[in-house]
Design an enzyme around this catalytic site. Sequence first.
Site, PDB file in Angstrom:
ATOM      1  N   LYS A 149       0.887  -1.209   0.074  1.00 38.56           N
ATOM      2  CA  LYS A 149       0.228   0.018  -0.062  1.00 38.56           C
ATOM      3  C   LYS A 149       0.833   1.148   0.018  1.00 38.56           C
ATOM      4  O   LYS A 149       0.580   2.140  -0.832  1.00 38.56           O
ATOM      5  CB  LYS A 149      -0.843   0.158   1.072  1.00 38.56           C
ATOM      6  CG  LYS A 149      -2.005  -1.076   1.287  1.00 38.56           C
ATOM      7  CD  LYS A 149      -2.989  -1.109   2.537  1.00 38.56           C
ATOM      8  CE  LYS A 149      -2.160  -1.011   3.681  1.00 38.56           C
ATOM      9  NZ  LYS A 149      -1.674  -2.189   4.135  1.00 38.56           N
ATOM     10  N   GLU A 175       1.449   5.866  10.950  1.00 35.99           N
ATOM     11  CA  GLU A 175       2.273   4.963  10.413  1.00 35.99           C
ATOM     12  C   GLU A 175       3.750   5.113  10.753  1.00 35.99           C
ATOM     13  O   GLU A 175       3.842   5.926  11.699  1.00 35.99           O
ATOM     14  CB  GLU A 175       2.052   5.361   8.803  1.00 35.99           C
ATOM     15  CG  GLU A 175       0.866   4.868   8.334  1.00 35.99           C
ATOM     16  CD  GLU A 175       0.891   3.145   8.282  1.00 35.99           C
ATOM     17  OE1 GLU A 175       1.774   2.688   7.933  1.00 35.99           O
ATOM     18  OE2 GLU A 175      -0.117   2.696   8.718  1.00 35.99           O
ATOM     19  N   ARG A 176       4.687   4.384  10.300  1.00 33.73           N
ATOM     20  CA  ARG A 176       5.827   4.300  10.549  1.00 33.73           C
ATOM     21  C   ARG A 176       6.874   5.655  10.464  1.00 33.73           C
ATOM     22  O   ARG A 176       6.633   6.047   9.419  1.00 33.73           O
ATOM     23  CB  ARG A 176       7.005   3.208   9.742  1.00 33.73           C
ATOM     24  CG  ARG A 176       6.284   2.037  10.204  1.00 33.73           C
ATOM     25  CD  ARG A 176       6.782   0.851   9.040  1.00 33.73           C
ATOM     26  NE  ARG A 176       6.108  -0.373   9.111  1.00 33.73           N
ATOM     27  CZ  ARG A 176       4.970  -0.458   8.343  1.00 33.73           C
ATOM     28  NH1 ARG A 176       4.487   0.469   7.553  1.00 33.73           N
ATOM     29  NH2 ARG A 176       4.303  -1.904   8.248  1.00 33.73           N
TER      30      ARG A 176
END
Length: 451
Positions: A149, A175-176
Site C-alpha cells: 500500500k 504509520e512508521r
Amino acid sequence: MGHIVAVRGGIVDVLFPADGPEIDDLLHAGDVALQVMSFVEGGAARCIALGAVQGLGLGTPVRATGGPVRVPVGEAVLGRMLDVFGAPIDGLPAPEGADSRSIHGAPPRLADRTLRAEVLETGIKAIDLLAPIERGGKTGLFGGAGVGKTVLLSELIHNTVEHHHGVSLFCGIGERSREAEELWREMGEAGVRDKMVMLFGQMNAAPGVRFLVGKAALTIAEWFRDDRGQDVLLLIDNIFRYVQAGSEVSGLMGRMPSRVGYQPTLATELAELQERIASTRKGAITSIQAVYVPADDFTDPAAAHIFSHLSASVVLSRKRASEGLYPAVDPLASASVMLTPGVVGQRHYDIARAVRRTLAEYEDLRDIIAMLGIEELSAHDRAIVARARRLERFLTQPFTTVAGATGAGGKLVPMEVTLDGCEAILNQESFDRPESDYYMIGALSELEDAA
C-alpha cells in the site's frame, strides 16, 4: 484557570470554578495539551491528552485557551513538515506570517459542491485501465499488511505531484517514522517539496494526536481550495489508523464498544472527516487514501464504512503479491465509478471489460489446470489462458520509488499506451514470445525493442 481532579491513562478530568470551556476546546496543563471531549457529573470537563501525561497529578493547574486546536494555514506552510498543532518537526523555525484556523471545520454545503467527471492519469497501468481515479474524488488503496500500500501510494505521489498543478498535502496517521523520513528525502530529491505540505501523527503519538491530525491536514487543504481556488491532492496513509485512534479514544472515554470492538460513533466520525473532502466551485480536493484491512477481512466494519465514501477502490491482493505480480492490484475486485463509456470513452471501457472477462475466465480454469494440466483444455481455453497470463504480467511495472532495491528504473506509462498494449494482447490467438518477457515492462513496444 481550573485544576485536575482525576487522571486515568490518557483521560484527564478538569474542574473549573466558573464558566468552563466548551467541547473541542484546547487546554494546557503545564506542557501537556488537552482537548475537551465531554462533561461528566459534577461539571468537570473530561479531556483527552494530546501527549504523555507523566508529571500530571491531582490539583495541577490547567489553563483554558478559549478556543479549539488551531493550525497555521497559507503559503508559509508549503515545503514544511508539521505536527497536529502546526509546529515544525523538520528542524526548521516555525512558519512565519501564517494565519491560523480551527481544525474542526464543517463540510461544504451541498449547494456549493460540484461534480467533475474527469480522470486523474497516474501512469500506473493497472489503475489507469481498471480503476481510474476521479479528479476531485476519493480513492482507497485497500490491502492487508505487507502487500504494498505505502509503496503504491509513494509511486502515486511521485507520478502525480510532478504533473499536478495545484498543491499536494501528505497526512501520515499512525504509520512508521521511517517512511515519513524517506518520503521527506524523496520529495526533496524530486524537487517537488516546495509544492507539498506534510503532517504527521506517527505510531508512537498519543491516540488523541492520531485522531486529530487528519482534521488538521484537511484544514490546510481547505484553505488552498477555498481561499486560493487551487486544486489540492490529499494523500492519507493510513485512514484505518484514524478509525483505530477513534476506537482507542472511545475506549479511554469509557464508552461501550460496538460491533467487533469498534466505537459506537464509527460511522459519524468517519463521515465528519470524509465529507470535508469535496469539490466546490472554487477548487477540488482529490484524495488518495491507503486503507489497512485487518486480517484481509473486507467485511470488517472499518473497511466497509470506508468503502461507502469512495469513488474508486483499488484492492491489493496477497495472492498476486505472493506470485511477484507488482503492483498487486486485484483486477476483479478493484472498481471505479469513472469506468463508464461517458467518462473514459467507449474504447477504454470495452478494453477494460475484455481484460476483466479474460482474467475471470482464467480464474475459473485454474482448478482444471491444477488437477488435469493445461493439455486437457480445448484450443479455445488454452488461448484464453495464454492471453490472461500475458495480461497479468503486462499489468506489472517497475516503480521509481523502489528503484534502489530492484535495480530497475521506474516506468510511467500513458493511458493510451496501456490501452494499445492490452488491445494487442487480447486480439492475438498465438504468441511468439514467452510470457516471462511481458513481466515488468512499460509499453508493449519494449518487447519488439528487446527482440
